[in-house]
Design a protein around this motif. Structure first.
Motif, short mmCIF file in Angstrom:
data_model
loop_
_atom_site.label_atom_id
_atom_site.label_comp_id
_atom_site.label_asym_id
_atom_site.label_seq_id
_atom_site.Cartn_x
_atom_site.Cartn_y
_atom_site.Cartn_z
N ARG A 1 43.60 40.77 50.14
CA ARG A 1 43.46 39.82 51.25
C ARG A 1 43.83 38.42 50.79
O ARG A 1 44.53 37.68 51.50
CB ARG A 1 42.04 39.85 51.80
CG ARG A 1 41.82 38.86 52.95
CD ARG A 1 40.35 38.73 53.29
NE ARG A 1 39.83 39.99 53.79
CZ ARG A 1 38.53 40.19 54.03
NH1 ARG A 1 37.65 39.24 53.77
NH2 ARG A 1 38.12 41.35 54.50
N ALA A 2 43.34 38.03 49.61
CA ALA A 2 43.61 36.68 49.12
C ALA A 2 45.08 36.48 48.81
O ALA A 2 45.64 35.40 49.03
CB ALA A 2 42.77 36.41 47.87
N LYS B 1 56.65 36.22 48.79
CA LYS B 1 56.71 37.23 49.83
C LYS B 1 55.97 38.48 49.37
O LYS B 1 56.57 39.50 48.99
CB LYS B 1 58.17 37.55 50.17
CG LYS B 1 58.92 36.35 50.76
CD LYS B 1 60.36 36.70 51.09
CE LYS B 1 61.08 35.49 51.67
NZ LYS B 1 62.50 35.80 52.00
N TYR B 2 54.64 38.38 49.41
CA TYR B 2 53.78 39.46 48.93
C TYR B 2 53.82 40.65 49.89
O TYR B 2 53.65 40.50 51.10
CB TYR B 2 52.35 38.93 48.78
CG TYR B 2 51.30 39.99 48.61
CD1 TYR B 2 51.19 40.72 47.43
CD2 TYR B 2 50.39 40.27 49.65
CE1 TYR B 2 50.22 41.69 47.28
CE2 TYR B 2 49.42 41.23 49.51
CZ TYR B 2 49.34 41.94 48.32
OH TYR B 2 48.39 42.90 48.18
N ASP B 3 54.03 41.84 49.32
CA ASP B 3 54.03 43.08 50.10
C ASP B 3 53.27 44.13 49.30
O ASP B 3 53.72 44.55 48.23
CB ASP B 3 55.46 43.54 50.38
CG ASP B 3 55.50 44.85 51.18
OD1 ASP B 3 54.44 45.27 51.69
OD2 ASP B 3 56.59 45.44 51.29
N ILE B 4 52.13 44.55 49.80
CA ILE B 4 51.26 45.48 49.08
C ILE B 4 51.97 46.80 48.79
O ILE B 4 51.73 47.44 47.77
CB ILE B 4 49.95 45.74 49.87
CG1 ILE B 4 48.98 46.60 49.05
CG2 ILE B 4 50.25 46.39 51.19
CD1 ILE B 4 48.43 45.94 47.85
N MET B 5 52.91 47.20 49.65
CA MET B 5 53.55 48.51 49.49
C MET B 5 54.59 48.52 48.37
O MET B 5 55.02 49.59 47.92
CB MET B 5 54.21 48.95 50.81
CG MET B 5 53.22 49.12 51.96
SD MET B 5 51.80 50.15 51.52
CE MET B 5 52.61 51.71 51.19
N THR B 6 55.02 47.35 47.92
CA THR B 6 55.99 47.31 46.80
C THR B 6 55.37 46.67 45.56
O THR B 6 56.08 46.28 44.63
CB THR B 6 57.24 46.51 47.21
OG1 THR B 6 56.87 45.17 47.57
CG2 THR B 6 57.93 47.18 48.40
N HIS C 1 38.63 45.31 45.40
CA HIS C 1 39.16 45.88 46.65
C HIS C 1 40.67 46.15 46.57
O HIS C 1 41.39 45.96 47.53
CB HIS C 1 38.86 44.96 47.84
CG HIS C 1 37.40 44.76 48.08
ND1 HIS C 1 36.63 45.65 48.79
CD2 HIS C 1 36.56 43.75 47.70
CE1 HIS C 1 35.38 45.21 48.84
NE2 HIS C 1 35.32 44.07 48.18
N ILE C 2 41.12 46.60 45.40
CA ILE C 2 42.53 46.93 45.24
C ILE C 2 42.74 48.40 45.62
O ILE C 2 42.00 49.27 45.15
CB ILE C 2 42.99 46.71 43.79
CG1 ILE C 2 42.67 45.28 43.33
CG2 ILE C 2 44.48 46.97 43.65
CD1 ILE C 2 42.93 45.04 41.85
N PRO C 3 43.71 48.71 46.45
CA PRO C 3 43.98 50.12 46.80
C PRO C 3 44.24 50.95 45.54
O PRO C 3 45.09 50.58 44.72
CB PRO C 3 45.22 50.04 47.69
CG PRO C 3 45.21 48.65 48.24
CD PRO C 3 44.63 47.79 47.16
N THR C 4 43.53 52.03 45.38
CA THR C 4 43.64 52.82 44.15
C THR C 4 45.05 53.36 43.94
O THR C 4 45.48 53.55 42.80
CB THR C 4 42.66 54.01 44.19
OG1 THR C 4 42.87 54.75 45.40
CG2 THR C 4 41.22 53.52 44.16
N GLY C 5 45.78 53.59 45.02
CA GLY C 5 47.13 54.11 44.89
C GLY C 5 48.13 53.09 44.36
O GLY C 5 49.27 53.45 44.05
N ARG C 6 47.71 51.82 44.26
CA ARG C 6 48.60 50.79 43.76
C ARG C 6 48.22 50.32 42.36
O ARG C 6 48.70 49.30 41.88
CB ARG C 6 48.59 49.56 44.71
CG ARG C 6 48.78 49.85 46.17
CD ARG C 6 50.02 50.65 46.48
NE ARG C 6 51.23 50.10 45.88
CZ ARG C 6 52.41 50.69 45.89
NH1 ARG C 6 52.53 51.90 46.44
NH2 ARG C 6 53.46 50.13 45.34
#
Length: 639
Positions: free
Chosen positions: A567-568, A578-583, A624-629
């Motif tokens: 979130r931060a 250009k933050y993108d959680i999926m990459t 709170h970091i997605p475990t898959g990342r």
């Protein structure tokens, strides 16, 4: 501390929207701030009278002396010290012993370890008090059965344990809905205290003479030895005073002060003076101290309702202490005094409503053992007071630095006030020290264990940091080398968590060693805990660019906030990234610690530190970091 807290959303985590009506805030303060001190009349006056009588006949002068001491203690300590002075020492609107420590640290650059040590002592003593409050409060309320239903007196302990087990069991579900009734119930409780007290003042109106400090002074000087022991029991009337400051951030100064001046203080005084008048009117009948004057003075028609109301009030007091323990534990984690603890949020809107399973388990087991071990509130009263008075001494000590260094008051003004507060605090502290052998060791043992844990964690963390830095490589050199001669590049962004801005993250070095590749974009992420409770979302992130391939990001959180990295990082889009959680992949180092005789700590402490480190909550979950990342890379360190 705790049922009414700050609201939080994705954009502005520091806003503190309060109810429109001051009445609602005052009502909320009654339920959360004053639960502990509000239930003291059940047992405080009784225990003080028993100490004053020395087990013999009670005299008129003893009754007037005790109630005069209670009046002046509440006036000088709670009203003058806390309401007029301590409540002014807010840290960006927050209160509590760790907030006060952080405030002093921000204004006093000298002696950081001494200030840290004082703060650790205060926090540890808070937990020492937290294990006794639920036990003595609920037990004293259920003891009303001895008056209304003597045949059920042998069920006092089982009923108390059942209620407490239920209280600890519901913590994981959150207490927001229950908290709605806290305020109204406590308002009824205080009005009942004041009403029944006023009714009995007419039993012997001369009791009002005890407002004259002469009676307190005469009692203290006529028999110093007995008076000294009595002072320790009188202090029971003030347990919970620290809550005025601890809950400052949840309600603000005005509601807390107005609730005290308009409702709590008058109703407490009416009840104490009513109990004193009741005892004075019955001295000639028995000469001894009534077993339960609080219940014995009640009209028969009100006994059952008051036992039920007292039970609700003491459960509320216990809930407030529990919630306060969760909040203090979270602050301690954020300030680096404890390992990461699993923190569960029980409300989507009220950020302050949290549940910490390990804290709940430890306090719950200790409280139940105390009830079984002491069985009566009178026995527990002997254990009560040492931790609270110690906490008050810590508050006064830190207040000196706030007044002189932060507020910049002249020493000629500061010293008289601090000296006066210290004299009173020391009087109560030394009087309670004599309770150690009678049960006071319980709270001191609990405080010592918490203090040892904090000291071990701080000391071990420093040694671990120093040890790892010896083997670290300068970050600037690594960045320069990789920019000059980059390895194979792969698409995406790699985020490396690091606490040291000067050294290359271990996860980066191991990744290069094993994978021999580098992401197109690399971010060195540092999490900073500020010496203030809340950091605005607009001030959360700082971004600096090494070159087109490497970036430094620093995220700042207040010690009352729960870090949420994804979130931060979203706020960094406004700063050019250009933050993108999926990459994005997050690289974390997982250290395996081994005890070493040359660690700088005793071997037993090194092993304890390793146990604490292993019990820490997973960083992925905590941030709170997605475990898959997440990619975790292990290292071994001897300590």
């Amino acid at each position: 501390m705790s049922q009414h807290s700050r609201f939080e959303n994705d954009d502005l985590e520091t806003e503190d929207p309060k109810p429109d009506s001051m009445r609602l805030l005052i009502l909320g303060a009654l339920g959360v701030v004053y639960g502990d001190i509000g239930t003291s009349p059940i047992y405080a006056f009784r225990e003080a009278l028993r100490a004053a009588s020395g087990g013999g006949a009670i005299e008129r002068a003893d009754v007037l002396g005790v109630v005069s001491l209670i009046f002046w203690a509440l006036t000088l300590v709670v009203t003058v010290k806390y309401v007029f002075f301590v409540l002014r020492a807010d840290n960006n609107g927050e209160g509590g012993i760790l907030s006060l420590m952080a405030l002093v640290q921000s204004g006093v650059k000298k002696y950081p370890d001494i200030i840290l040590g004082v703060g650790i002592c205060g926090a540890a003593l808070f937990f020492g008090d937290a294990v006794i409050t639920p036990a003595i409060s609920v037990l004293s309320a259920i003891e009303g059965l001895e008056i209304v239903a003597p045949d059920l007196s042998h069920f006092v302990v089982p009923i108390t344990v059942t209620i407490l087990l239920g209280l600890f069991a519901i913590q994981k579900y959150g207490t927001g809905k229950v908290a709605i009734i806290f305020g109204p119930v406590m308002l009824i409780w205080f009005l009942a205290l004041g009403g029944f007290g006023l009714l009995h003042i007419f039993d012997d109106p001369s009791v009002m003479a005890a407002l004259n400090p002469y009676f307190a002074f005469h009692f203290l000087t006529s028999s110093p030895a007995t008076a000294f022991i009595t002072v320790g029991a009188v202090f029971l009337a003030m347990t919970g005073a620290e809550a005025l400051y601890a809950d400052l951030g949840h309600f603000g100064v005005k509601p807390i002060v107005r609730a005290w001046i308009w409702i709590v203080f008058p109703c407490l005084l009416l009840n104490y003076f009513g109990q004193a008048a009741f005892v004075l009117s019955h001295i000639g009948q028995s000469g001894g101290v009534p077993d339960l004057p609080f219940y014995q003075m009640l009209p028969s028609f009100s006994l059952w309702p008051m036992v039920i109301l007292a039970t609700f009030a003491t459960v509320i007091a216990s809930q407030a202490v529990l919630s306060g323990a969760f909040s203090v534990a979270r602050q301690a984690v954020q300030l680096g005094l404890l390992p990461r603890l699993e923190i569960q949020h029980t409300s989507e809107k009220l950020h302050g409503q949290i549940y910490i399973p390990k804290v709940n388990l430890v306090i719950g087991l200790t409280v139940i053992l105390l009830v079984f071990g002491f069985e009566k509130s009178s026995n527990l009263a002997s254990a009560y007071g040492i931790a609270v008075t110690g906490n008050m001494l810590v508050t006064t000590s830190l207040l000196f630095f706030v007044m002189s260094k932060v507020w910049k008051w002249r020493l000629a003004v500061v010293v008289p006030f601090i000296a006066g507060f210290l004299v009173i605090d020391l009087l109560f502290f030394t009087a309670n020290i004599f309770k150690v052998l009678d049960g006071g060791w319980v709270s001191l043992l609990m405080a010592a264990l918490v203090g040892l844990t904090m000291w071990t964690w701080v000391r071990g963390s420093r040694l671990l940091l120093a040890k790892t830095r010896k083997s670290e490589v300068e970050l600037a050199a690594v960045v320069k080398q990789l920019d000059k001669k980059p390895p194979l590049l792969v698409p995406g962004t790699a985020v490396f968590l690091t606490s040291n801005l000067q050294s290359a993250p271990t996860a980066l070095l191991h990744s290069l060693k094993h994978y021999k590749v580098l992401h197109e974009s690399n971010v060195f992420l540092t999490i900073v805990t500020a010496h203030k409770p809340w950091v605005k979302a607009a001030d959360r992130a700082r971004v600096s660019q090494y070159n087109e391939r490497f970036m430094q990001v620093t995220l700042s959180f207040g010690y009352m906030q729960q870090p949420n990295i994804p979130r931060a990082l979203g706020a960094c889009r406004k700063l050019g990234w250009k933050y993108d959680i999926m990459t994005t992949s997050f690289f974390l180092s997982r250290r395996t610690l081994k005890a070493s005789p040359q660690s700088g700590m005793p071997l037993w402490q090194s092993k304890y530190f390793i146990i604490l480190a292993r019990s820490a909550a997973d960083a992925t979950q905590y941030f709170h970091i997605p475990t898959g990342r997440v990619v975790e890379i292990g290292t071994q360190v001897n300590i």
